[in-house]
Design a protein around this motif. Structure first.
Motif, PDB file in Angstrom:
ATOM      1  N   THR A   1       4.202   3.780   1.980  1.00 38.87           N
ATOM      2  CA  THR A   1       4.212   4.698   3.115  1.00 38.87           C
ATOM      3  C   THR A   1       2.806   5.112   3.531  1.00 38.87           C
ATOM      4  N   ARG A   2       1.793   4.755   2.715  1.00 40.49           N
ATOM      5  CA  ARG A   2       0.412   5.147   3.006  1.00 40.49           C
ATOM      6  C   ARG A   2      -0.494   3.976   3.366  1.00 40.49           C
ATOM      7  N   TRP A   3       0.011   2.731   3.250  1.00 43.54           N
ATOM      8  CA  TRP A   3      -0.880   1.575   3.373  1.00 43.54           C
ATOM      9  C   TRP A   3      -1.635   1.565   4.705  1.00 43.54           C
ATOM     10  N   CYS A   4      -0.983   2.032   5.775  1.00 40.09           N
ATOM     11  CA  CYS A   4      -1.623   1.975   7.095  1.00 40.09           C
ATOM     12  C   CYS A   4      -2.743   3.007   7.238  1.00 40.09           C
ATOM     13  N   ARG A   5      -2.861   3.921   6.272  1.00 44.36           N
ATOM     14  CA  ARG A   5      -3.943   4.901   6.308  1.00 44.36           C
ATOM     15  C   ARG A   5      -5.073   4.553   5.339  1.00 44.36           C
ATOM     16  N   LEU A   6      -4.934   3.424   4.672  1.00 43.25           N
ATOM     17  CA  LEU A   6      -5.963   2.977   3.738  1.00 43.25           C
ATOM     18  C   LEU A   6      -7.105   2.306   4.503  1.00 43.25           C
ATOM     19  N   PRO A   7      -8.257   2.106   3.844  1.00 45.43           N
ATOM     20  CA  PRO A   7      -9.321   1.326   4.482  1.00 45.43           C
ATOM     21  C   PRO A   7      -8.789  -0.009   4.968  1.00 45.43           C
ATOM     22  N   GLN A   8      -9.260  -0.442   6.094  1.00 47.32           N
ATOM     23  CA  GLN A   8      -8.677  -1.605   6.764  1.00 47.32           C
ATOM     24  C   GLN A   8      -8.660  -2.853   5.880  1.00 47.32           C
ATOM     25  N   HIS A   9      -9.688  -3.029   5.054  1.00 44.98           N
ATOM     26  CA  HIS A   9      -9.758  -4.250   4.252  1.00 44.98           C
ATOM     27  C   HIS A   9      -8.716  -4.268   3.130  1.00 44.98           C
ATOM     28  N   LEU A  10      -8.045  -3.131   2.879  1.00 40.49           N
ATOM     29  CA  LEU A  10      -7.029  -3.068   1.825  1.00 40.49           C
ATOM     30  C   LEU A  10      -5.605  -3.097   2.374  1.00 40.49           C
ATOM     31  N   GLN A  11      -5.448  -2.831   3.648  1.00 43.70           N
ATOM     32  CA  GLN A  11      -4.115  -2.592   4.192  1.00 43.70           C
ATOM     33  C   GLN A  11      -3.155  -3.758   3.997  1.00 43.70           C
ATOM     34  N   VAL A  12      -3.548  -4.940   4.386  1.00 46.39           N
ATOM     35  CA  VAL A  12      -2.634  -6.082   4.328  1.00 46.39           C
ATOM     36  C   VAL A  12      -2.290  -6.429   2.887  1.00 46.39           C
ATOM     37  N   SER A  13      -3.281  -6.413   2.011  1.00 42.32           N
ATOM     38  CA  SER A  13      -3.037  -6.761   0.610  1.00 42.32           C
ATOM     39  C   SER A  13      -2.106  -5.766  -0.065  1.00 42.32           C
ATOM     40  N   VAL A  14      -2.306  -4.481   0.202  1.00 43.36           N
ATOM     41  CA  VAL A  14      -1.426  -3.471  -0.389  1.00 43.36           C
ATOM     42  C   VAL A  14      -0.022  -3.618   0.162  1.00 43.36           C
ATOM     43  N   ARG A  15       0.103  -3.746   1.471  1.00 43.22           N
ATOM     44  CA  ARG A  15       1.433  -3.875   2.064  1.00 43.22           C
ATOM     45  C   ARG A  15       2.152  -5.112   1.529  1.00 43.22           C
ATOM     46  N   ASN A  16       1.479  -6.249   1.487  1.00 46.62           N
ATOM     47  CA  ASN A  16       2.130  -7.480   1.059  1.00 46.62           C
ATOM     48  C   ASN A  16       2.542  -7.450  -0.404  1.00 46.62           C
ATOM     49  N   ASN A  17       1.640  -7.000  -1.280  1.00 51.75           N
ATOM     50  CA  ASN A  17       1.929  -7.070  -2.712  1.00 51.75           C
ATOM     51  C   ASN A  17       2.824  -5.933  -3.183  1.00 51.75           C
ATOM     52  N   ALA A  18       2.577  -4.706  -2.692  1.00 51.20           N
ATOM     53  CA  ALA A  18       3.493  -3.615  -3.030  1.00 51.20           C
ATOM     54  C   ALA A  18       4.873  -3.892  -2.440  1.00 51.20           C
ATOM     55  N   GLY A  19       4.901  -4.442  -1.221  1.00 50.06           N
ATOM     56  CA  GLY A  19       6.175  -4.812  -0.613  1.00 50.06           C
ATOM     57  C   GLY A  19       6.885  -5.887  -1.400  1.00 50.06           C
ATOM     58  N   GLY A  20       6.132  -6.861  -1.893  1.00 47.05           N
ATOM     59  CA  GLY A  20       6.736  -7.925  -2.689  1.00 47.05           C
ATOM     60  C   GLY A  20       7.372  -7.406  -3.959  1.00 47.05           C
ATOM     61  N   VAL A  21       6.747  -6.413  -4.580  1.00 45.53           N
ATOM     62  CA  VAL A  21       7.323  -5.806  -5.784  1.00 45.53           C
ATOM     63  C   VAL A  21       8.563  -4.990  -5.425  1.00 45.53           C
ATOM     64  N   PHE A  22       8.439  -4.102  -4.442  1.00 43.35           N
ATOM     65  CA  PHE A  22       9.557  -3.236  -4.068  1.00 43.35           C
ATOM     66  C   PHE A  22      10.753  -4.046  -3.598  1.00 43.35           C
ATOM     67  N   ASN A  23      10.533  -4.986  -2.694  1.00 42.55           N
ATOM     68  CA  ASN A  23      11.638  -5.742  -2.103  1.00 42.55           C
ATOM     69  C   ASN A  23      12.385  -6.561  -3.147  1.00 42.55           C
ATOM     70  N   HIS A  24      11.630  -7.216  -4.035  1.00 46.38           N
ATOM     71  CA  HIS A  24      12.289  -8.033  -5.055  1.00 46.38           C
ATOM     72  C   HIS A  24      13.081  -7.167  -6.026  1.00 46.38           C
ATOM     73  N   ARG A  25      12.498  -6.076  -6.481  1.00 48.64           N
ATOM     74  CA  ARG A  25      13.233  -5.191  -7.385  1.00 48.64           C
ATOM     75  C   ARG A  25      14.509  -4.683  -6.725  1.00 48.64           C
ATOM     76  N   PHE A  26      14.399  -4.280  -5.475  1.00 51.12           N
ATOM     77  CA  PHE A  26      15.546  -3.733  -4.752  1.00 51.12           C
ATOM     78  C   PHE A  26      16.635  -4.798  -4.601  1.00 51.12           C
ATOM     79  N   TYR A  27      16.221  -6.002  -4.284  1.00 50.00           N
ATOM     80  CA  TYR A  27      17.160  -7.124  -4.131  1.00 50.00           C
ATOM     81  C   TYR A  27      17.867  -7.427  -5.452  1.00 50.00           C
ATOM     82  N   PHE A  28      17.108  -7.568  -6.535  1.00 55.47           N
ATOM     83  CA  PHE A  28      17.721  -7.888  -7.822  1.00 55.47           C
ATOM     84  C   PHE A  28      18.670  -6.775  -8.282  1.00 55.47           C
ATOM     85  N   ASP A  29      18.284  -5.529  -8.064  1.00 62.14           N
ATOM     86  CA  ASP A  29      19.101  -4.407  -8.504  1.00 62.14           C
ATOM     87  C   ASP A  29      20.349  -4.222  -7.652  1.00 62.14           C
ATOM     88  N   SER A  30      20.433  -4.925  -6.529  1.00 59.34           N
ATOM     89  CA  SER A  30      21.580  -4.804  -5.632  1.00 59.34           C
ATOM     90  C   SER A  30      22.678  -5.816  -5.939  1.00 59.34           C
TER      91      SER A  30
END
Length: 208
Positions: free
Chosen positions: A63-92
């Motif tokens: 929820t904060r990635w878009c307020r991070l320094p620009q050079h970190l935004q895409v990496s945080v969104r992609n990798n944190a999203g990859g962790v969250f989405n996969h966990r959520f999918y497996f747990d469903s």
């Protein structure tokens, strides 16, 4: 569950072969042990190099990635999203064939989608509409059910919607068994949804 740095790859809530014959054991090994692990490793490395981010939970990073320094935004969104989405999918998901207890959720589906079967039809259409890689989601928005899609490892908007259910439609989720036939994978996936977990999430979204 490991929700703060350093993140770990927690075990699946069922055996790797538990979703057979609908999702095969080899896919579950590769999907959980390699694909998810890669996102966890990448996220941990990123946070190791940026200690100021280590205080944030996985959801806070998303929820904060878009307020991070620009050079970190895409990496945080992609990798944190990859962790969250996969966990959520497996747990469903869960072993097929057990009784389903989700009366409050199914009642709401009947009100908003006409019936649970109509929901499945609309959800499948949304999942098929994802161009390339991504996810289809059932979310609660102010108590109202909605079907949305996200591209790549983007998540549903966690600050305004409560995710209830997701299907991973990246090809690595189904290619070993279903080849390029996404529709057949979606049909099989409906057999392994853990509706009790989805209902629990729905009740939480209602404040119950």
């Amino acid at each position: 569950m490991s929700n703060y740095y350093p993140f770990i790859n927690t075990p699946l809530p069922y055996a790797y072969d538990a979703l057979e014959p609908y999702i095969d054991e080899k896919t579950m090994h590769l999907h959980h042990d390699r694909h998810l692990q890669t996102y966890i490793d990448n996220l941990n490395k990123l946070l190791e190099e940026n200690p100021s981010l280590q205080q944030f939970s996985l959801e806070e990073l998303l929820t904060r990635w878009c307020r991070l320094p620009q050079h970190l935004q895409v990496s945080v969104r992609n990798n944190a999203g990859g962790v969250f989405n996969h966990r959520f999918y497996f747990d469903s998901m869960k072993k097929p064939g057990s009784p389903c207890q989700a009366s409050r959720l199914f009642g709401e589906m009947s009100l908003q989608f006409k019936s649970p079967e109509d929901f499945k039809s609309q959800f499948k259409e949304a999942a098929l509409s994802v161009f390339g890689s991504g996810y289809a989601w059932l979310v609660s928005h102010g108590g109202r059910l909605k079907i949305i899609t996200t591209a790549n490892q983007n998540t549903s908007p966690l600050n305004s919607m409560t995710p209830l259910l997701t299907i991973d439609v990246w090809e690595h989720a189904y290619y070993l068994k279903h080849y390029n036939v996404r529709a057949a994978y979606i049909d099989d996936w409906f057999h392994v949804i853990n509706w009790e977990v989805v209902e629990e999430r729905f009740l939480v979204s209602l404040g119950l």
